[in-house]
Scaffold this active site. Structure first.
Site, PDB file in Angstrom:
ATOM      1  NE  ARG A   1      -2.587  -7.505  -4.711  1.00  0.00           N
ATOM      2  CZ  ARG A   1      -3.365  -7.933  -3.738  1.00  0.00           C
ATOM      3  NH1 ARG A   1      -2.880  -8.078  -2.532  1.00  0.00           N
ATOM      4  NH2 ARG A   1      -4.632  -8.231  -3.959  1.00  0.00           N
TER       5      ARG A   1
ATOM      6  CE  LYS B   1     -13.017  -7.006   2.845  1.00  0.00           C
ATOM      7  NZ  LYS B   1     -11.812  -6.461   2.215  1.00  0.00           N
TER       8      LYS B   1
ATOM      9  CG  HIS C   1      -1.926  -1.008   1.349  1.00  0.00           C
ATOM     10  ND1 HIS C   1      -2.084  -1.798   2.454  1.00  0.00           N
ATOM     11  CD2 HIS C   1      -2.887  -1.388   0.469  1.00  0.00           C
ATOM     12  CE1 HIS C   1      -3.101  -2.628   2.274  1.00  0.00           C
ATOM     13  NE2 HIS C   1      -3.609  -2.405   1.068  1.00  0.00           N
TER      14      HIS C   1
HETATM   15  O1  PNS Z   1      -8.952  -3.019   0.281  1.00  0.00           O
HETATM   16  P1  PNS Z   1     -10.168  -3.549  -0.414  1.00  0.00           P
HETATM   17  O2  PNS Z   1     -10.957  -4.415   0.537  1.00  0.00           O
HETATM   18  O3  PNS Z   1      -9.838  -4.230  -1.704  1.00  0.00           O
HETATM   19  O4  PNS Z   1     -11.092  -2.270  -0.795  1.00  0.00           O
HETATM   20  C1  PNS Z   1     -12.349  -2.439  -1.387  1.00  0.00           C
HETATM   21  C2  PNS Z   1     -13.128  -1.110  -1.388  1.00  0.00           C
HETATM   22  C3  PNS Z   1     -13.232  -0.570   0.019  1.00  0.00           C
HETATM   23  C4  PNS Z   1     -12.395  -0.128  -2.256  1.00  0.00           C
HETATM   24  C5  PNS Z   1     -14.548  -1.382  -1.990  1.00  0.00           C
HETATM   25  O5  PNS Z   1     -15.147  -2.422  -1.274  1.00  0.00           O
HETATM   26  C6  PNS Z   1     -15.441  -0.135  -1.962  1.00  0.00           C
HETATM   27  O6  PNS Z   1     -15.269   0.740  -2.761  1.00  0.00           O
HETATM   28  N1  PNS Z   1     -16.366  -0.091  -0.995  1.00  0.00           N
HETATM   29  C7  PNS Z   1     -17.290   1.008  -0.846  1.00  0.00           C
HETATM   30  C8  PNS Z   1     -18.716   0.607  -1.276  1.00  0.00           C
HETATM   31  C9  PNS Z   1     -18.903   0.779  -2.762  1.00  0.00           C
HETATM   32  O7  PNS Z   1     -18.781   1.850  -3.302  1.00  0.00           O
HETATM   33  N2  PNS Z   1     -19.237  -0.345  -3.414  1.00  0.00           N
HETATM   34  C10 PNS Z   1     -19.471  -0.386  -4.853  1.00  0.00           C
HETATM   35  C11 PNS Z   1     -18.192  -0.669  -5.608  1.00  0.00           C
HETATM   36  S1  PNS Z   1     -18.500  -0.975  -7.286  1.00  0.00           S
END
Ligand code: PNS
Length: 173
Positions: free
Chosen positions: A93, A43, A19
């Site tokens: 990645r 989560k 990150h």
């Molecule tokens: O670190 P991660 O778990 O890969 O991050 C995922 C994250 C937080 C970026 C994704 O779950 C997210 O954007 N969550 C917010 C809810 C949202 O907008 N969902 C629709 C995405 S298409």
């Protein structure tokens, strides 16, 4: 000239060197980079609280002038509009990341076409690294050096010890 404000969203449970590699690359490209920790109701079993994750990220990015750390709840696109952000930064990645990232980027574009998703690749040495793997190594007492900053390693060791004490030494998940 138009300022490019990018949001780097994620769970960061905990922040890894992968990150941080991406944050360092991103802050050179964008005028402002907001690292945004998602309060994700899916989560609930996170190892660190939102506040703890935020504290660690703030400490690790304190020297980066154009980087701030924040938290958000709900849709990422709603948050981007609130922050006047025009880009989302995500790391890729390996090929295995691509399918999920593509789905998310295209869905986000459908929700808010003014926000572009920008993908960057971390250094190859971090291509196998994830918060999930770091949590697992920590839970089983494995080596964490090179995977997370020292401060995060200390937090991980302490959290595992707390969990072990709370379960009277019974192995934890
Ligand atoms: O670190 P991660 O778990 O890969 O991050 C995922 C994250 C937080 C970026 C994704 O779950 C997210 O954007 N969550 C917010 C809810 C949202 O907008 N969902 C629709 C995405 S298409």
């Amino acid at each position: 000239m138009k300022q490019i404000v990018a949001i780097y969203p994620g769970s960061f449970d905990p922040v890894t060197n992968g990150h941080l590699d991406l944050i360092h690359r991103g802050c050179k490209l964008f005028d402002r980079l907001v690292v945004a920790i998602a309060r994700n109701p899916d989560k609930e079993d996170s190892l660190f609280s939102l506040e703890e994750r935020m504290e660690m990220l703030m400490a690790m990015t304190a020297d980066l002038e154009n980087v701030t750390v924040d938290a958000f709840e709900g849709l990422l696109m709603t948050y981007c509009v609130q922050k006047n952000a025009n880009a989302v930064l995500r790391g890729i990645r390996a090929v295995s990341d691509y399918e999920f990232e593509l789905q998310m980027a295209l869905m986000n574009r459908k929700i808010e076409p003014r926000v572009e998703t920008v993908f960057m690749m971390p250094a190859e040495k971090y291509s196998y690294l994830s918060s999930r793997i770091v949590r697992e190594i920590a839970l089983f007492g494995g080596p964490l050096s090179g995977l997370v900053p020292e401060l995060v390693e200390e937090h991980l060791r302490r959290r595992v010890e707390q969990k072990r004490t709370a379960t009277n030494g019974i192995p934890i998940k």
